[in-house]
Design a protein around this motif. Structure first.
Motif, PDB file in Angstrom:
ATOM      1  N   ARG A 124     -15.697  17.682  97.691  1.00 57.20           N
ATOM      2  CA  ARG A 124     -17.265  17.094  97.927  1.00 57.20           C
ATOM      3  C   ARG A 124     -18.183  17.834  97.540  1.00 57.20           C
ATOM      4  O   ARG A 124     -19.218  17.310  96.940  1.00 57.20           O
ATOM      5  CB  ARG A 124     -17.191  16.462  99.516  1.00 57.20           C
ATOM      6  N   THR A 125     -18.382  19.127  97.681  1.00 56.89           N
ATOM      7  CA  THR A 125     -19.291  19.983  97.062  1.00 56.89           C
ATOM      8  C   THR A 125     -19.404  19.683  95.641  1.00 56.89           C
ATOM      9  O   THR A 125     -20.459  19.824  95.008  1.00 56.89           O
ATOM     10  CB  THR A 125     -19.108  21.321  97.533  1.00 56.89           C
ATOM     11  N   LEU A 126     -18.178  19.824  95.110  1.00 61.07           N
ATOM     12  CA  LEU A 126     -18.045  19.606  93.649  1.00 61.07           C
ATOM     13  C   LEU A 126     -18.424  18.241  92.996  1.00 61.07           C
ATOM     14  O   LEU A 126     -18.424  17.897  91.876  1.00 61.07           O
ATOM     15  CB  LEU A 126     -16.586  19.992  93.110  1.00 61.07           C
ATOM     16  N   GLY A 127     -18.744  17.206  93.980  1.00 59.97           N
ATOM     17  CA  GLY A 127     -18.992  15.927  93.649  1.00 59.97           C
ATOM     18  C   GLY A 127     -17.717  15.025  93.592  1.00 59.97           C
ATOM     19  O   GLY A 127     -17.574  13.947  92.878  1.00 59.97           O
ATOM     20  N   LEU A 128     -16.565  15.429  93.878  1.00 59.56           N
ATOM     21  CA  LEU A 128     -15.220  14.737  93.931  1.00 59.56           C
ATOM     22  C   LEU A 128     -15.311  13.783  94.857  1.00 59.56           C
ATOM     23  O   LEU A 128     -15.957  14.075  96.077  1.00 59.56           O
ATOM     24  CB  LEU A 128     -14.195  15.700  93.705  1.00 59.56           C
ATOM     25  N   VAL A 129     -14.401  12.738  94.918  1.00 59.07           N
ATOM     26  CA  VAL A 129     -14.251  11.993  96.129  1.00 59.07           C
ATOM     27  C   VAL A 129     -12.736  12.019  96.491  1.00 59.07           C
ATOM     28  O   VAL A 129     -11.829  11.594  96.126  1.00 59.07           O
ATOM     29  CB  VAL A 129     -14.745  10.251  95.489  1.00 59.07           C
ATOM     30  N   PRO A 130     -12.535  12.664  97.839  1.00 59.53           N
ATOM     31  CA  PRO A 130     -11.232  12.589  98.280  1.00 59.53           C
ATOM     32  C   PRO A 130     -10.789  11.376  98.549  1.00 59.53           C
ATOM     33  O   PRO A 130     -11.715  10.498  99.382  1.00 59.53           O
ATOM     34  CB  PRO A 130     -11.343  13.447  99.286  1.00 59.53           C
ATOM     35  N   THR A 131      -9.578  10.740  98.581  1.00 58.50           N
ATOM     36  CA  THR A 131      -9.063   9.572  98.925  1.00 58.50           C
ATOM     37  C   THR A 131      -7.652   9.594  99.099  1.00 58.50           C
ATOM     38  O   THR A 131      -7.014  10.612  98.563  1.00 58.50           O
ATOM     39  CB  THR A 131      -9.271   8.481  97.770  1.00 58.50           C
ATOM     40  N   THR A 132      -7.165   8.761  99.974  1.00 56.98           N
ATOM     41  CA  THR A 132      -5.678   8.547 100.537  1.00 56.98           C
ATOM     42  C   THR A 132      -5.162   7.473  99.719  1.00 56.98           C
ATOM     43  O   THR A 132      -3.947   7.115  99.756  1.00 56.98           O
ATOM     44  CB  THR A 132      -5.487   8.250 101.897  1.00 56.98           C
ATOM     45  N   ALA A 133      -5.937   6.922  98.770  1.00 54.02           N
ATOM     46  CA  ALA A 133      -5.338   5.651  97.869  1.00 54.02           C
ATOM     47  C   ALA A 133      -4.472   6.186  97.165  1.00 54.02           C
ATOM     48  O   ALA A 133      -4.475   7.327  96.587  1.00 54.02           O
ATOM     49  CB  ALA A 133      -6.795   4.929  97.157  1.00 54.02           C
ATOM     50  N   THR A 134      -3.588   5.347  96.656  1.00 54.98           N
ATOM     51  CA  THR A 134      -2.396   5.478  95.590  1.00 54.98           C
ATOM     52  C   THR A 134      -3.111   5.821  94.188  1.00 54.98           C
ATOM     53  O   THR A 134      -2.382   6.769  93.431  1.00 54.98           O
ATOM     54  CB  THR A 134      -1.416   4.325  95.445  1.00 54.98           C
ATOM     55  N   ARG A 135      -4.002   5.299  93.701  1.00 56.00           N
ATOM     56  CA  ARG A 135      -4.587   5.639  92.526  1.00 56.00           C
ATOM     57  C   ARG A 135      -5.598   6.794  92.680  1.00 56.00           C
ATOM     58  O   ARG A 135      -6.757   6.574  93.134  1.00 56.00           O
ATOM     59  CB  ARG A 135      -5.170   4.193  91.544  1.00 56.00           C
ATOM     60  N   ALA A 136      -5.369   7.722  92.015  1.00 59.16           N
ATOM     61  CA  ALA A 136      -6.521   9.087  92.089  1.00 59.16           C
ATOM     62  C   ALA A 136      -6.191   9.741  90.841  1.00 59.16           C
ATOM     63  O   ALA A 136      -5.179   9.802  90.074  1.00 59.16           O
ATOM     64  CB  ALA A 136      -6.332   9.783  93.295  1.00 59.16           C
ATOM     65  N   SER A 137      -7.378  10.324  90.267  1.00 59.96           N
ATOM     66  CA  SER A 137      -7.355  11.025  89.153  1.00 59.96           C
ATOM     67  C   SER A 137      -6.128  12.236  88.942  1.00 59.96           C
ATOM     68  O   SER A 137      -5.486  12.381  88.010  1.00 59.96           O
ATOM     69  CB  SER A 137      -8.641  11.780  88.610  1.00 59.96           C
ATOM     70  N   ILE A 138      -6.180  13.237  90.056  1.00 57.86           N
ATOM     71  CA  ILE A 138      -5.351  14.203  90.452  1.00 57.86           C
ATOM     72  C   ILE A 138      -5.013  13.922  91.750  1.00 57.86           C
ATOM     73  O   ILE A 138      -5.384  13.440  92.540  1.00 57.86           O
ATOM     74  CB  ILE A 138      -5.657  15.430  89.846  1.00 57.86           C
ATOM     75  N   LEU A 139      -3.902  14.866  91.910  1.00 55.02           N
ATOM     76  CA  LEU A 139      -3.501  14.916  93.424  1.00 55.02           C
ATOM     77  C   LEU A 139      -3.557  16.433  93.889  1.00 55.02           C
ATOM     78  O   LEU A 139      -3.496  17.485  93.464  1.00 55.02           O
ATOM     79  CB  LEU A 139      -2.156  14.465  93.559  1.00 55.02           C
ATOM     80  N   TYR A 140      -4.032  16.577  95.434  1.00 56.37           N
ATOM     81  CA  TYR A 140      -3.836  17.914  96.031  1.00 56.37           C
ATOM     82  C   TYR A 140      -2.729  17.572  97.114  1.00 56.37           C
ATOM     83  O   TYR A 140      -2.951  16.624  97.832  1.00 56.37           O
ATOM     84  CB  TYR A 140      -5.298  18.061  96.653  1.00 56.37           C
ATOM     85  N   ARG A 141      -1.842  18.755  97.079  1.00 54.89           N
ATOM     86  CA  ARG A 141      -0.844  18.812  98.091  1.00 54.89           C
ATOM     87  C   ARG A 141      -0.288  19.988  98.499  1.00 54.89           C
ATOM     88  O   ARG A 141      -0.676  20.905  97.377  1.00 54.89           O
ATOM     89  CB  ARG A 141       0.590  18.013  97.502  1.00 54.89           C
ATOM     90  N   MET A 142       0.284  20.057  99.623  1.00 57.72           N
ATOM     91  CA  MET A 142       0.780  21.214 100.203  1.00 57.72           C
ATOM     92  C   MET A 142       2.083  20.916 100.500  1.00 57.72           C
ATOM     93  O   MET A 142       2.746  20.704 101.491  1.00 57.72           O
ATOM     94  CB  MET A 142       0.025  21.707 101.447  1.00 57.72           C
ATOM     95  N   PRO A 143       3.312  21.148  99.378  1.00 55.53           N
ATOM     96  CA  PRO A 143       4.568  20.617  99.654  1.00 55.53           C
ATOM     97  C   PRO A 143       5.454  21.436 100.554  1.00 55.53           C
ATOM     98  O   PRO A 143       6.460  20.794 101.234  1.00 55.53           O
ATOM     99  CB  PRO A 143       5.296  20.681  98.097  1.00 55.53           C
ATOM    100  N   VAL A 144       5.279  22.637 100.708  1.00 58.49           N
ATOM    101  CA  VAL A 144       6.208  23.248 101.607  1.00 58.49           C
ATOM    102  C   VAL A 144       5.985  23.315 103.156  1.00 58.49           C
ATOM    103  O   VAL A 144       6.727  23.115 103.910  1.00 58.49           O
ATOM    104  CB  VAL A 144       6.109  24.841 100.959  1.00 58.49           C
ATOM    105  N   VAL A 145       4.572  23.788 103.397  1.00 53.66           N
ATOM    106  CA  VAL A 145       4.238  23.798 104.752  1.00 53.66           C
ATOM    107  C   VAL A 145       2.565  23.230 104.849  1.00 53.66           C
ATOM    108  O   VAL A 145       1.700  23.960 104.095  1.00 53.66           O
ATOM    109  CB  VAL A 145       4.099  25.127 105.454  1.00 53.66           C
ATOM    110  N   THR A 146       2.431  22.069 105.278  1.00 51.19           N
ATOM    111  CA  THR A 146       1.143  21.259 105.168  1.00 51.19           C
ATOM    112  C   THR A 146       0.435  22.061 106.209  1.00 51.19           C
ATOM    113  O   THR A 146       0.568  22.619 107.292  1.00 51.19           O
ATOM    114  CB  THR A 146       1.364  19.636 105.402  1.00 51.19           C
ATOM    115  N   ASN A 147      -1.082  21.700 106.372  1.00 49.15           N
ATOM    116  CA  ASN A 147      -2.250  22.265 107.108  1.00 49.15           C
ATOM    117  C   ASN A 147      -2.930  20.886 107.489  1.00 49.15           C
ATOM    118  O   ASN A 147      -3.480  20.552 106.358  1.00 49.15           O
ATOM    119  CB  ASN A 147      -2.976  23.276 106.835  1.00 49.15           C
TER     120      ASN A 147
END
Length: 370
Positions: A124-147
């Motif tokens: 958000r500080t960078l002016g990005l919009v976090p979303t849970t929608a299926t369509r997004a520019s890129i993805l942020y994931r924690m595949p092994v152990v989530t927090n």
């Protein structure tokens, strides 16, 4: 006192009060830091004749440390060179660098329904919009152990993320604390050209060292280094040399085996306490990490609950901190209970305190005028 500002004030107050059983914060266990080995590493680092520990270095970090990190990544099945590694001031800087590198203001970044709060704040500080929608520019994931859940991404979810064709910021901060043993290969292995991979030593050797690292596609390496130099010139030379010396003279893998066993035992103790004192609450046993993500059997004002809990001598991380959208009014209260820095003999008492506050809060809410 309302909202996230009120939550932060309460958690700061709780953290400084020795009477509070601190299930909040996600701190590693201080008694598990390898202090003797790190002291020896510090003395070797500070005693070097070239005084490299006190000198400027290049933005990418010290070459011997980057070589050690590349070796560790190779153990997970990904062949990278030392030149592919950028040493950062913790995983947080690596996440921020990756986001700045890949996205423009106003772009959407796809996140899980619950995820790492400081990543959401950085985006958000960078002016990005976090979303849970299926369509997004890129993805942020924690595949092994989530927090905060401590869960792992199953095979179907991994395939879906990789099949999306999107660029991925892969946060592997807790991979070394995968309870079942060495973690599976990262997404980086299957998608080297569209994954920015984030790792860290903060969860194991100590967050105060502030040593993390970032791997980006080689086509983006020069830009990433320019951003890194603009931010801080370089990561801390002394901390880099301490980690480098530690890895060179100690069996880090054997240390991790003991550390996983320790945290897995603490997780079992906390789960047993919750099952006993709050039997109607639900959770999934974590696959690793520092915390237990719990869902209560009712909904209350989480800030008021936290305020009453801190007064009663127990703290927790409110569930809304981990979401990019406000929870619906009919959704049960959620929270993260961190077992990592709570002594086992204090866990039962901490959960008892939380249970008493919870029942009192639910009862008082039922008597409140409507």
């Amino acid at each position: 006192m309302t909202g996230q500002h009120g939550v932060e004030e309460l958690l700061r107050s709780a953290a400084s009060d020795e009477r509070v059983v601190g299930f909040a914060g996600g701190l590693p266990a201080a008694e598990r830091f390898p202090r003797r080995a790190l002291t020896s590493a510090f003395l070797r680092a500070i005693g070097r004749r070239d005084a490299a520990a006190l000198q400027y270095a290049w933005p990418e970090g010290l070459a011997p440390l980057r070589a050690r990190i590349a070796e560790r990544v190779a153990q997970r099945g990904v062949v990278v060179a030392a030149d592919d590694i950028i040493v950062t001031n913790g995983a947080q800087q690596a996440i921020t660098l990756a986001a700045r590198l890949l996205m423009r203001r106003g772009a959407t970044i796809g996140v899980d329904a619950v995820t790492y709060p400081s990543a959401l704040t950085a985006f958000r500080t960078l002016g990005l919009v976090p979303t849970t929608a299926t369509r997004a520019s890129i993805l942020y994931r924690m595949p092994v152990v989530t927090n905060p859940q401590g869960a792992g991404m199953d095979a179907a979810a991994r395939r879906a993320v990789l099949a999306s064709g999107r660029f991925i910021i892969e946060d592997d901060a807790y991979a070394d604390l995968h309870f079942a043993g060495p973690a599976p290969p990262p997404l980086l292995k299957a998608a080297r050209n569209r994954v920015a991979y984030v790792g860290t030593f903060s969860k194991t050797l100590g967050p105060g060292l502030r040593v993390g690292f970032l791997i980006v596609p080689r086509s983006l390496q020069a830009r990433a280094l320019r951003h890194k130099a603009d931010d801080d010139l370089q990561a801390n030379s002394l901390s880099q040399l301490i980690v480098q010396e530690y890895l060179a003279h100690n069996d880090f893998d054997a240390f991790l085996v003991r550390l996983r066993r320790h945290y897995a035992q603490r997780a079992r103790r906390l789960m047993a306490a919750v099952r006993h004192h709050l039997p109607s609450w639900t959770f999934e046993p974590p696959a690793g990490g520092f915390g237990l993500w719990v869902r209560a059997d009712d909904r209350v004002d989480e800030v008021a609950l936290l305020r009453h809990s801190v007064r009663a001598g127990v703290s927790f991380d409110p569930g809304s901190s981990f979401t990019c959208v406000a929870p619906a009014a009919d959704q049960p209260t959620t929270m993260r209970l961190c077992f990592s820095s709570v002594a086992e003999d204090a866990m039962d008492e901490g959960v008892q305190r939380l249970a008493r506050v919870w029942r009192s809060t639910v009862r008082d809410r039922g008597r409140a005028p409507r």
